[in-house]
Design a protein around this motif. Sequence first.
Motif, PDB file in Angstrom:
ATOM      1  N   TYR A 281       0.814  -1.216   0.000  1.00  0.00           N
ATOM      2  CA  TYR A 281       0.000   0.000   0.000  1.00  0.00           C
ATOM      3  C   TYR A 281       0.849   1.269   0.000  1.00  0.00           C
ATOM      4  N   LEU A 282       2.144   1.120  -0.294  1.00  0.00           N
ATOM      5  CA  LEU A 282       3.053   2.267  -0.360  1.00  0.00           C
ATOM      6  C   LEU A 282       3.569   2.452  -1.780  1.00  0.00           C
ATOM      7  N   HIS A 283       3.896   3.687  -2.113  1.00  0.00           N
ATOM      8  CA  HIS A 283       4.486   3.984  -3.416  1.00  0.00           C
ATOM      9  C   HIS A 283       6.002   3.792  -3.324  1.00  0.00           C
ATOM     10  N   VAL A 284       6.398   2.526  -3.352  1.00  0.00           N
ATOM     11  CA  VAL A 284       7.815   2.175  -3.307  1.00  0.00           C
ATOM     12  C   VAL A 284       8.113   1.247  -4.482  1.00  0.00           C
ATOM     13  N   GLY A 285       9.389   1.124  -4.808  1.00  0.00           N
ATOM     14  CA  GLY A 285       9.787   0.298  -5.937  1.00  0.00           C
ATOM     15  C   GLY A 285       9.638  -1.186  -5.667  1.00  0.00           C
ATOM     16  N   ILE A 286       9.817  -1.966  -6.724  1.00  0.00           N
ATOM     17  CA  ILE A 286       9.645  -3.414  -6.641  1.00  0.00           C
ATOM     18  C   ILE A 286      10.635  -4.056  -5.675  1.00  0.00           C
ATOM     19  N   ASP A 287      11.785  -3.404  -5.435  1.00  0.00           N
ATOM     20  CA  ASP A 287      12.766  -3.938  -4.490  1.00  0.00           C
ATOM     21  C   ASP A 287      12.189  -4.063  -3.085  1.00  0.00           C
TER      22      ASP A 287
ATOM     23  N   GLU B 276      -0.507 -19.833  -0.940  1.00  0.00           N
ATOM     24  CA  GLU B 276      -0.743 -20.170  -2.345  1.00  0.00           C
ATOM     25  C   GLU B 276      -1.010 -18.945  -3.206  1.00  0.00           C
ATOM     26  N   TYR B 277      -0.671 -17.776  -2.679  1.00  0.00           N
ATOM     27  CA  TYR B 277      -0.699 -16.533  -3.454  1.00  0.00           C
ATOM     28  C   TYR B 277       0.226 -15.543  -2.738  1.00  0.00           C
ATOM     29  N   PRO B 278       0.730 -14.539  -3.427  1.00  0.00           N
ATOM     30  CA  PRO B 278       1.640 -13.584  -2.774  1.00  0.00           C
ATOM     31  C   PRO B 278       0.884 -12.622  -1.866  1.00  0.00           C
ATOM     32  N   THR B 279       1.323 -12.524  -0.623  1.00  0.00           N
ATOM     33  CA  THR B 279       0.670 -11.639   0.352  1.00  0.00           C
ATOM     34  C   THR B 279       1.447 -10.349   0.584  1.00  0.00           C
TER      35      THR B 279
ATOM     36  N   TYR C 177      -1.196  -3.567   8.638  1.00  0.00           N
ATOM     37  CA  TYR C 177      -1.887  -2.451   9.284  1.00  0.00           C
ATOM     38  C   TYR C 177      -2.510  -1.530   8.241  1.00  0.00           C
ATOM     39  N   LEU C 178      -1.816  -1.333   7.108  1.00  0.00           N
ATOM     40  CA  LEU C 178      -2.293  -0.410   6.082  1.00  0.00           C
ATOM     41  C   LEU C 178      -3.393  -0.995   5.206  1.00  0.00           C
ATOM     42  N   GLN C 179      -3.702  -2.266   5.362  1.00  0.00           N
ATOM     43  CA  GLN C 179      -4.740  -2.885   4.534  1.00  0.00           C
ATOM     44  C   GLN C 179      -6.086  -2.242   4.842  1.00  0.00           C
TER      45      GLN C 179
ATOM     46  N   THR D  79       9.574   4.289   3.072  1.00  0.00           N
ATOM     47  CA  THR D  79       8.943   3.185   3.796  1.00  0.00           C
ATOM     48  C   THR D  79       8.456   3.663   5.165  1.00  0.00           C
ATOM     49  N   LEU D  80       7.910   2.724   5.931  1.00  0.00           N
ATOM     50  CA  LEU D  80       7.447   3.064   7.279  1.00  0.00           C
ATOM     51  C   LEU D  80       8.618   2.910   8.257  1.00  0.00           C
ATOM     52  N   TYR D  81       9.509   3.923   8.276  1.00  0.00           N
ATOM     53  CA  TYR D  81      10.635   3.902   9.205  1.00  0.00           C
ATOM     54  C   TYR D  81      10.112   3.953  10.638  1.00  0.00           C
TER      55      TYR D  81
END
Length: 389
Positions: A60-66, A80-83, A108-110, A137-139
Motif C-alpha cells: 500500500y506504499l508507493h515504493v519500488g519493486i525492491d 498459495e498466493y503472494p501476500t 496495518y495499512l490494509q 517506507t514506514l521507518y
Amino acid sequence: MEPAAASSIRSLLYIMFLLYSSLLIAPTSSQGDESRQANNKHVAIFVFGDSVYDPGNNNYLHVGIDYKANFTPYGESFFEYPTGRFCDGRIVPDFAAMYSNLPLWEPYLQPGSHNFSNGANFASAGAGVLEESEPRTLYSQKQLSYFKEVANLLKQQLGDAEAKKILADALYLSSFGGVDYMSFIDSTPNPTKLQQREYVNMVIGNFTDVIKEIYEMGGRKFAFQNVGPLGCLPEFKQQYNHSGGACVEVLQAITSLHNSLLSNVTVELQSQLSGFQYLIFDFFSSLNDMINYPTKYGFNVSKIACCGIGLYRGSECGRVKEYELCSNPNEYVFFDGGHASERANSILSNFLWNGGSEFTWPLSMKQLYELNSTTAIEILSNDKLLFPM
C-alpha cells in the motif's frame, strides 16, 4: 453390609479425587501443548520492523519493486498466493501470533476493519530506525505514529481503563537495524571502527527513543530480535563477489556491534524504567548456525537461496523472467537472497517462543507472554499517563 458400603464410598471418592487431580495437571510435553496453554490468555502483540516482519504493508506504499513481494512465487508454500511477505509462506510474527492464539497478521495499512485488541503489525520492508535509511517506507518513527493512532482508537472504542490494560499486557515485538547498516555500508564502503561505532550509537540511540515512547504509552513487555548475520546472506555474498563462500566481514562486524550494544541498552532500560520487561532473541547466532550446520536442522542447502538469479540466487526473485526456483523450499534455509524460508522461520519461531539461554535471554517469549504486567494497576490509576493525539 455397612463396612462394604463404606469401602465402596471410599473407593468412589478416591476415583473422583484422581479425576479431579488429573484436570489440574497442565500438559507440558509438546510444542502443540504449549500453544494450547496460551489459549487461556488474551495478550495483544504489536509488531514493528522491516522486511523480516512485514506482512504486506508495502503493498500500500508507493515504493519500488525492491521493497515489495506481492508477486509470485512469494507465498506459494502456505498462502498459495503472494501476500507481500518476503517468504514462501509464514514469517516469524505469524508463528508468534499462532503461539499466542491470535490470527495471522493482516497489514496495518490494509483497508477495512481491524481488531486492534489483538494488536497490529506495522512492519515495512526497507524500514530503518533512521528515516534517512529509506524515507519512502514506514521507518521507525512512522510506525510509532501509527501505534499511537491505534492506542487512541482503542481508547475511543473501549475506554481509558480497558485500553491501558491491553497496552500494559501486550507484547511489543520488533526487528530493526539491518536496513540502516545496509544503507550505511552503501554510502561508506570501508568505514573505520570509529565510524562504525558512531553510526551504531546513533541507530541504537534513536531506537531507544522509540522504546521509551512505547513505554510512556503503557508498554511494558518488549521482545527484541537482534540483527541477523547480514554478511552471510546470499544477497550480500553475491553483491560483494564472495565466490569462495566467505561472509562479508564489514557487515558481520557492524551487525555484531549493534547486537552487543542492544544487549547493554536493554539492561540499562530495565534498571531505569519501572516494570520494564524484555527478551532478546539471538537471531544472529540462530540463523548463523543454520547456515553453517544445515543438516542439523534438516536442510540440504544453506548457502544458496531457493529463488533468484546469480551465483547464490541472491537477487531478483520473481522480478525477471529468467529467475530460478527450487522444487522444494523446505530443503532451503533461504527462500530469497535476504530472507528465510517458511520452514526456517518455523524453527526460528520455536527458538523465540520456547527460549533456552542460547536463543533468548533473560526470558523466552512464552515466559514474557505469561508474565502478568506488574504495572497494570499503576498504569490504570496514573492520571499523568495520557494518550498523545
